[in-house]
Design an enzyme around this catalytic site. Structure first.
Site, short mmCIF file in Angstrom:
data_model
loop_
_atom_site.label_atom_id
_atom_site.label_comp_id
_atom_site.label_asym_id
_atom_site.label_seq_id
_atom_site.Cartn_x
_atom_site.Cartn_y
_atom_site.Cartn_z
N GLU A 1 7.73 -13.09 -3.08
CA GLU A 1 6.63 -11.74 -3.69
C GLU A 1 6.04 -12.51 -4.62
O GLU A 1 5.18 -12.08 -5.03
CB GLU A 1 6.12 -10.58 -3.36
N THR B 1 7.05 3.45 2.17
CA THR B 1 7.21 4.82 2.10
C THR B 1 6.60 5.86 2.71
O THR B 1 7.59 6.89 3.04
CB THR B 1 6.35 4.30 0.81
N ALA C 1 0.95 -1.39 0.11
CA ALA C 1 -0.34 -0.04 0.04
C ALA C 1 0.73 1.10 0.33
O ALA C 1 0.22 2.08 -0.66
CB ALA C 1 -1.07 -0.03 0.88
N GLY C 2 2.36 1.29 0.43
CA GLY C 2 2.72 2.09 1.11
C GLY C 2 3.06 2.97 1.52
O GLY C 2 3.93 3.90 2.66
N GLU D 1 9.72 -2.11 10.15
CA GLU D 1 9.30 -3.47 9.52
C GLU D 1 10.51 -3.93 9.81
O GLU D 1 11.02 -3.95 8.55
CB GLU D 1 8.06 -3.14 8.40
N ASP E 1 5.66 2.40 10.88
CA ASP E 1 5.34 1.85 9.59
C ASP E 1 4.77 0.14 9.32
O ASP E 1 3.77 -0.30 8.86
CB ASP E 1 6.60 1.68 8.43
N1 ADP Z 1 1.34 6.18 -3.91
C1 ADP Z 1 2.66 5.25 -4.11
N2 ADP Z 1 2.74 5.89 -6.35
C2 ADP Z 1 3.49 4.82 -6.93
N3 ADP Z 1 4.71 3.72 -6.65
C3 ADP Z 1 4.24 3.87 -4.82
C4 ADP Z 1 3.16 4.45 -4.02
N4 ADP Z 1 3.42 4.03 -2.62
C5 ADP Z 1 4.28 3.46 -2.82
N5 ADP Z 1 5.41 2.99 -3.71
C6 ADP Z 1 6.32 1.92 -4.45
O1 ADP Z 1 5.10 0.59 -4.16
C7 ADP Z 1 6.16 -0.37 -3.55
C8 ADP Z 1 5.90 -0.60 -2.04
O2 ADP Z 1 5.71 0.27 -1.30
P1 ADP Z 1 6.11 -0.42 0.23
O3 ADP Z 1 5.94 1.03 0.54
O4 ADP Z 1 7.04 -0.85 0.69
O5 ADP Z 1 4.54 -1.05 0.73
P2 ADP Z 1 4.59 -1.64 1.73
O6 ADP Z 1 5.54 -0.49 2.85
O7 ADP Z 1 2.58 -0.86 2.46
O8 ADP Z 1 3.68 -2.22 2.14
C9 ADP Z 1 7.44 0.65 -3.34
O9 ADP Z 1 8.32 0.17 -4.76
C10 ADP Z 1 7.18 1.98 -3.44
O10 ADP Z 1 7.89 2.41 -3.85
N1 LIG Z 2 1.92 -13.80 6.87
C1 LIG Z 2 2.24 -12.06 7.44
N2 LIG Z 2 3.06 -11.77 5.96
C2 LIG Z 2 2.95 -11.09 7.07
C3 LIG Z 2 3.32 -9.93 7.99
N3 LIG Z 2 3.38 -8.93 7.77
C4 LIG Z 2 4.35 -8.90 7.37
N4 LIG Z 2 3.95 -10.02 5.86
C5 LIG Z 2 4.55 -10.12 4.80
C6 LIG Z 2 3.55 -9.73 3.40
C7 LIG Z 2 5.28 -8.63 3.01
O1 LIG Z 2 5.10 -10.04 1.85
C8 LIG Z 2 6.64 -8.69 3.37
C9 LIG Z 2 6.40 -7.40 4.15
O2 LIG Z 2 4.62 -6.78 4.26
P1 LIG Z 2 4.50 -5.30 3.60
O3 LIG Z 2 3.10 -4.97 4.62
O4 LIG Z 2 5.59 -4.08 4.64
O5 LIG Z 2 4.83 -5.26 2.56
O6 LIG Z 2 5.46 -9.75 5.01
C10 LIG Z 2 2.63 -10.56 9.05
O7 LIG Z 2 2.31 -10.74 10.44
N5 LIG Z 2 1.90 -12.30 8.65
#
Ligand code: ADP
Ligand SMILES: Nc1nc2c(ncn2[C@H]2C[C@H](O)[C@@H](COP(=O)(O)O)O2)c(=O)[nH]1
Length: 207
Positions: A147, A19, A15-16, A35, A86
């Site tokens: 992933e 970021t 979701a971002g 995280e 985050d």
């Molecule tokens: N609003 C946005 N627009 C474009 N790309 C984004 C946006 N938000 C996040 N990203 C990109 O999407 C990917 C996932 O973002 P991330 O911050 O790692 O998500 P999360 O921590 O929620 O899993 C990264 O490559 C990031 O640069």
């Molecule tokens: N089963 C679970 N998966 C989890 C948990 N927290 C994170 N995650 C996974 C999802 C992504 O592949 C990766 C990083 O998480 P982001 O949300 O930061 O993209 O780890 C959990 O509690 N359980």
């Protein structure tokens, strides 16, 4: 807000959260808690076989987040310093309820409550919602090899689980401020005005 706030950014995978939390920490000069992902020894195995690895994975996340939350309390919350993370530790329950089954799910739920019920929870949650297409595209853009196994069906369930969890948190913890951000429309990465609006709103909530 009378005390220094504990802020969490939440939302489904991709979701971002990291970021946005990193950008806000830099803009508002806040310490950021991120995280632990890359060091997780079970994520790869989990995505290949969820039934076999979910308990190990969920326990690993829970223990790591418990330690991080303890440190956050000692370093910032007990000292009256604001901090942004985050994630919200409640995400352990969101994932655990989805990936675990039967007695393991029951035991995990109990352990979660024993470990976390007496710890401080975030005062403000920035909840980033986004649809399946957006999330799948962002997961692909991030390019973590393990992933690639994430299925759209699993993601769709998580999107709904997150909506349910935020609605339930709003009822059970009415003092928590939940700000919902439409991650399909609001682009805090590419659009400076979108980011400025979120940062401004957060500043107002913090005063
Ligand atoms: N609003 C946005 N627009 C474009 N790309 C984004 C946006 N938000 C996040 N990203 C990109 O999407 C990917 C996932 O973002 P991330 O911050 O790692 O998500 P999360 O921590 O929620 O899993 C990264 O490559 C990031 O640069
Ligand atoms: N089963 C679970 N998966 C989890 C948990 N927290 C994170 N995650 C996974 C999802 C992504 O592949 C990766 C990083 O998480 P982001 O949300 O930061 O993209 O780890 C959990 O509690 N359980």
């Amino acid at each position: 807000m009378k005390h220094a706030p504990f802020i969490a950014v939440e939302g489904p995978i991709g979701a971002g959260k990291t970021t946005l939390a990193t950008m806000l920490a830099s803009e508002l000069e806040l310490p950021v808690i991120r995280e632990i992902v890359e060091e997780n020894p079970y994520l790869d195995k989990f995505y290949q076989n969820m039934d076999d690895w979910s308990f190990q994975l969920e326990m690993f996340f829970l223990c790591n987040r418990y330690k991080q939350l303890e440190d956050t309390v000692n370093q910032y919350i007990d000292r009256g310093k604001p901090v942004i993370s985050d994630y919200h530790i409640y995400k352990n329950l969101i994932f655990g309820e989805r990936t675990l089954k039967g007695t393991k799910r029951d035991k995990y739920r109990e352990i979660y409550h024993v470990l976390t019920d007496d710890l401080p929870k975030p005062d403000i949650i920035l909840y980033i919602r986004a649809n399946l297409d957006t999330l799948m595209a962002r997961i692909a853009k991030r390019g973590r090899p393990f992933e690639e196994e994430i299925s759209p069906a699993y993601m769709q369930q998580l999107i709904e689980d997150y909506d349910d969890a935020m609605a339930s948190l709003a009822v059970r913890e009415p003092s928590t401020v939940i700000v919902t951000i439409d991650g399909n429309q609001v682009d805090f990465v590419e659009n400076k005005e979108d980011f400025a609006a979120i940062a401004e709103h957060l500043k107002e909530l913090m005063t």
